[in-house]
Design a protein around this motif. Sequence first.
Motif, PDB file in Angstrom:
ATOM      1  N   ASP A 128      -8.665 -13.924   5.806  1.00  0.00           N
ATOM      2  CA  ASP A 128      -9.541 -12.830   6.240  1.00  0.00           C
ATOM      3  C   ASP A 128     -10.573 -12.471   5.175  1.00  0.00           C
ATOM      4  OD1 ASP A 128      -8.192 -12.668   8.638  1.00  0.00           O
ATOM      5  OD2 ASP A 128      -6.831 -11.079   7.967  1.00  0.00           O
ATOM      6  N   LEU A 129     -10.231 -12.684   3.910  1.00  0.00           N
ATOM      7  CA  LEU A 129     -11.131 -12.302   2.818  1.00  0.00           C
ATOM      8  C   LEU A 129     -12.086 -13.421   2.421  1.00  0.00           C
ATOM      9  CD1 LEU A 129      -8.638 -10.337   0.540  1.00  0.00           C
ATOM     10  CD2 LEU A 129     -10.482  -9.375   1.922  1.00  0.00           C
ATOM     11  N   LYS A 130     -11.981 -14.594   3.015  1.00  0.00           N
ATOM     12  CA  LYS A 130     -12.863 -15.707   2.649  1.00  0.00           C
ATOM     13  C   LYS A 130     -14.326 -15.375   2.905  1.00  0.00           C
ATOM     14  CE  LYS A 130      -9.685 -19.624   3.119  1.00  0.00           C
ATOM     15  NZ  LYS A 130      -9.354 -20.851   3.893  1.00  0.00           N
ATOM     16  N   ALA A 131     -14.625 -14.754   4.033  1.00  0.00           N
ATOM     17  CA  ALA A 131     -16.010 -14.411   4.348  1.00  0.00           C
ATOM     18  C   ALA A 131     -16.562 -13.403   3.343  1.00  0.00           C
ATOM     19  CB  ALA A 131     -16.110 -13.858   5.767  1.00  0.00           C
TER      20      ALA A 131
ATOM     21  N   GLN B 218     -20.575  -1.034  -7.037  1.00  0.00           N
ATOM     22  CA  GLN B 218     -21.912  -0.946  -6.461  1.00  0.00           C
ATOM     23  C   GLN B 218     -21.915  -1.117  -4.940  1.00  0.00           C
ATOM     24  OE1 GLN B 218     -24.055  -3.990  -8.596  1.00  0.00           O
ATOM     25  NE2 GLN B 218     -24.413  -2.683 -10.385  1.00  0.00           N
ATOM     26  N   LEU B 219     -20.741  -1.288  -4.362  1.00  0.00           N
ATOM     27  CA  LEU B 219     -20.667  -1.470  -2.911  1.00  0.00           C
ATOM     28  C   LEU B 219     -21.185  -0.242  -2.171  1.00  0.00           C
ATOM     29  CD1 LEU B 219     -17.278  -3.208  -1.991  1.00  0.00           C
ATOM     30  CD2 LEU B 219     -19.588  -4.088  -1.682  1.00  0.00           C
ATOM     31  N   THR B 220     -21.932  -0.486  -1.101  1.00  0.00           N
ATOM     32  CA  THR B 220     -22.412   0.589  -0.240  1.00  0.00           C
ATOM     33  C   THR B 220     -22.072   0.253   1.205  1.00  0.00           C
ATOM     34  OG1 THR B 220     -24.592  -0.439   0.081  1.00  0.00           O
ATOM     35  CG2 THR B 220     -24.321   1.045  -1.821  1.00  0.00           C
ATOM     36  N   LYS B 221     -22.241   1.233   2.063  1.00  0.00           N
ATOM     37  CA  LYS B 221     -22.028   0.989   3.490  1.00  0.00           C
ATOM     38  C   LYS B 221     -23.004  -0.067   4.001  1.00  0.00           C
ATOM     39  CE  LYS B 221     -22.070   3.225   8.028  1.00  0.00           C
ATOM     40  NZ  LYS B 221     -23.175   2.395   8.559  1.00  0.00           N
ATOM     41  N   ALA B 222     -24.213  -0.088   3.445  1.00  0.00           N
ATOM     42  CA  ALA B 222     -25.198  -1.088   3.857  1.00  0.00           C
ATOM     43  C   ALA B 222     -24.702  -2.504   3.565  1.00  0.00           C
ATOM     44  CB  ALA B 222     -26.536  -0.833   3.159  1.00  0.00           C
ATOM     45  N   ASP B 223     -23.968  -2.675   2.459  1.00  0.00           N
ATOM     46  CA  ASP B 223     -23.397  -3.989   2.155  1.00  0.00           C
ATOM     47  C   ASP B 223     -22.371  -4.394   3.212  1.00  0.00           C
ATOM     48  OD1 ASP B 223     -24.863  -4.312  -0.226  1.00  0.00           O
ATOM     49  OD2 ASP B 223     -23.410  -3.084  -1.314  1.00  0.00           O
ATOM     50  N   GLY B 224     -21.567  -3.428   3.649  1.00  0.00           N
ATOM     51  CA  GLY B 224     -20.601  -3.721   4.702  1.00  0.00           C
ATOM     52  C   GLY B 224     -21.279  -4.063   6.016  1.00  0.00           C
TER      53      GLY B 224
ATOM     54  N   TRP C  28     -23.992 -10.796   9.031  1.00  0.00           N
ATOM     55  CA  TRP C  28     -23.930 -12.201   8.596  1.00  0.00           C
ATOM     56  C   TRP C  28     -22.795 -12.952   9.285  1.00  0.00           C
ATOM     57  CZ3 TRP C  28     -20.017 -14.681   5.710  1.00  0.00           C
ATOM     58  CH2 TRP C  28     -20.335 -15.968   5.289  1.00  0.00           C
ATOM     59  N   MET C  29     -21.643 -12.305   9.406  1.00  0.00           N
ATOM     60  CA  MET C  29     -20.508 -12.975  10.050  1.00  0.00           C
ATOM     61  C   MET C  29     -20.772 -13.230  11.531  1.00  0.00           C
ATOM     62  SD  MET C  29     -17.103 -11.231   8.356  1.00  0.00           S
ATOM     63  CE  MET C  29     -16.042 -12.371   9.260  1.00  0.00           C
ATOM     64  N   LEU C  30     -21.433 -12.276  12.192  1.00  0.00           N
ATOM     65  CA  LEU C  30     -21.686 -12.427  13.626  1.00  0.00           C
ATOM     66  C   LEU C  30     -22.769 -13.465  13.926  1.00  0.00           C
ATOM     67  CD1 LEU C  30     -21.578  -8.699  14.799  1.00  0.00           C
ATOM     68  CD2 LEU C  30     -19.856 -10.462  15.211  1.00  0.00           C
ATOM     69  N   THR C  31     -23.604 -13.780  12.951  1.00  0.00           N
ATOM     70  CA  THR C  31     -24.712 -14.704  13.195  1.00  0.00           C
ATOM     71  C   THR C  31     -24.581 -16.028  12.454  1.00  0.00           C
ATOM     72  OG1 THR C  31     -25.983 -13.632  11.421  1.00  0.00           O
ATOM     73  CG2 THR C  31     -26.330 -12.838  13.678  1.00  0.00           C
ATOM     74  N   LYS C  32     -24.037 -16.009  11.218  1.00  0.00           N
ATOM     75  CA  LYS C  32     -23.996 -17.226  10.410  1.00  0.00           C
ATOM     76  C   LYS C  32     -22.649 -17.442   9.719  1.00  0.00           C
ATOM     77  CE  LYS C  32     -28.899 -16.670   9.261  1.00  0.00           C
ATOM     78  NZ  LYS C  32     -29.889 -16.523   8.152  1.00  0.00           N
TER      79      LYS C  32
ATOM     80  N   THR D  34     -12.595 -11.626  14.704  1.00  0.00           N
ATOM     81  CA  THR D  34     -12.510 -12.144  13.339  1.00  0.00           C
ATOM     82  C   THR D  34     -13.152 -11.184  12.354  1.00  0.00           C
ATOM     83  OG1 THR D  34     -12.602 -14.403  14.224  1.00  0.00           O
ATOM     84  CG2 THR D  34     -13.041 -14.123  11.874  1.00  0.00           C
ATOM     85  N   VAL D  35     -14.292 -10.600  12.739  1.00  0.00           N
ATOM     86  CA  VAL D  35     -14.967  -9.632  11.874  1.00  0.00           C
ATOM     87  C   VAL D  35     -14.077  -8.409  11.664  1.00  0.00           C
ATOM     88  CG1 VAL D  35     -17.021  -8.206  11.587  1.00  0.00           C
ATOM     89  CG2 VAL D  35     -17.209 -10.435  12.693  1.00  0.00           C
ATOM     90  N   ARG D  36     -13.436  -7.954  12.720  1.00  0.00           N
ATOM     91  CA  ARG D  36     -12.557  -6.776  12.592  1.00  0.00           C
ATOM     92  C   ARG D  36     -11.399  -7.057  11.642  1.00  0.00           C
ATOM     93  NH1 ARG D  36     -13.543  -6.439  18.307  1.00  0.00           N
ATOM     94  NH2 ARG D  36     -11.483  -7.329  18.763  1.00  0.00           N
ATOM     95  N   ALA D  37     -10.837  -8.261  11.714  1.00  0.00           N
ATOM     96  CA  ALA D  37      -9.744  -8.611  10.809  1.00  0.00           C
ATOM     97  C   ALA D  37     -10.218  -8.632   9.361  1.00  0.00           C
ATOM     98  CB  ALA D  37      -9.157  -9.970  11.199  1.00  0.00           C
ATOM     99  N   THR D  38     -11.431  -9.158   9.132  1.00  0.00           N
ATOM    100  CA  THR D  38     -11.984  -9.194   7.774  1.00  0.00           C
ATOM    101  C   THR D  38     -12.225  -7.787   7.248  1.00  0.00           C
ATOM    102  OG1 THR D  38     -13.010 -11.372   8.054  1.00  0.00           O
ATOM    103  CG2 THR D  38     -13.981  -9.904   6.421  1.00  0.00           C
TER     104      THR D  38
END
Length: 452
Positions: A100-103, A115-121, A127-131, A213-217
Amino acid sequence: MTNKPARRAEPINKHTAKNGKVTYWFQADVGTKPDGSRDRQRFTYDTQTQARREYRRITTEVAAGTYARLLDITVDEACDQWLDSRRGIRRITLQGYRNDLKAVRRHMGGKKLRQLTKADGDALVEWMLTKGRVGPRHYRPDSLMSQVAELIGQHPEGITAARIKAAFPDKDIHTCLSGLIRVGRITRPRRAVYIPADTTQTEKAPSGVKPVTVRATLTAFGMVVQSYVDQGALPRNVIALVERPKDDFSEDDDEQSKSWTVAEVETFRESVRGERLYACWLLSCYGARRSEVLGMRWTRFDESALRVRRGRVAIGKETEENLPKSRRSRRDLPPPPDLAEALNRLKMLQKAECSALGIEWSDDQLIAVDEAGEPIRPEYYSDTFHRLRERAGLRRIPLKGLRNTSVSLMLALGIPVHIVAAWHGHDPAVSLGIYSDAQPEDLRAAGAALFG
């Protein structure tokens, strides 16, 4: 009139870089170091307003003892530390977290955790949904799957699994073969014989993964970030603020059922009656987990009880036998007559096979083995289910759908939910909330019974 005392100036300093960029900074004591000296840190911001706001917040939190020291580790390092700290969980669960953490690692592994922000999430989700789907490993020429596909391509008339195994000793070629069949690079015209597929191999354009898959990540990554919030190393969990994507449905889509009707499961049972592992397919139809079917040994079966004590699961390229999924999974089930008869027939067949091969029979061996006495791989068992399902002309459900079917049909028969849960080895709430599936005939009966 009394003059108010002058407000103490906040120690905000202005700095102009050589390129003309202006920033504002201040220093503040945030605690003490391990050697007892004061821990004085410097903070820099783009605007004076932001610097003043942060100065007030930081000094207030330091005075209250709630200030969280900023970490200087990357997302990749945070994931490693969190995974290494996970104890008391099954290896397959830990492997699930790693997957789950690979992406997250690919997309933002080098970014500082603080430095993580909500925008990064949100960017991760997009990115996961498209590429987010990575190119399949069977296209890499140095991979085992590509080498196996190349060998099969040299034999358009067909090559047996035994010859492929001889060409790649000590390699798990059965998993490779299952994967190559799944992606359409090879086909199996008959049992244990493989030929190259007719379609030509083409590189696929980058594509996205499914919302599930995105939800699991996000769930796994949120647990990583939350662990540092709980330690006081981060002020808040910004990943918890990221909206989870929902499954795509349109008004014309029919929701995919996760189970079969009575008629469909009966059709499947009849279609596999002549299969060598008919008893194993009956076990699955009666609601046993795949791991329980593949981990069952003859010592745990007799006419009075089928004792579920172990399970076999796939962890990467390895297969591990371990304790059941949960304490409730440990149970003794009285085998129905048709299941007991099928198991006895399979036991006699396996004894005959061992005698023909000169192998000593042992009651401690697994029930789900091939003709040579080798354990059935979990992936092979699932792939065989879909091959048998297609042969019977039945609509697609996952192998786990047989377990859903068993729960749903028992509940439809009016069997109390606590008994259904005890049979399947899980909590009654799980039976109702996860495994049960209303069939069309159930809805018709409910509507007809409403007003008598």
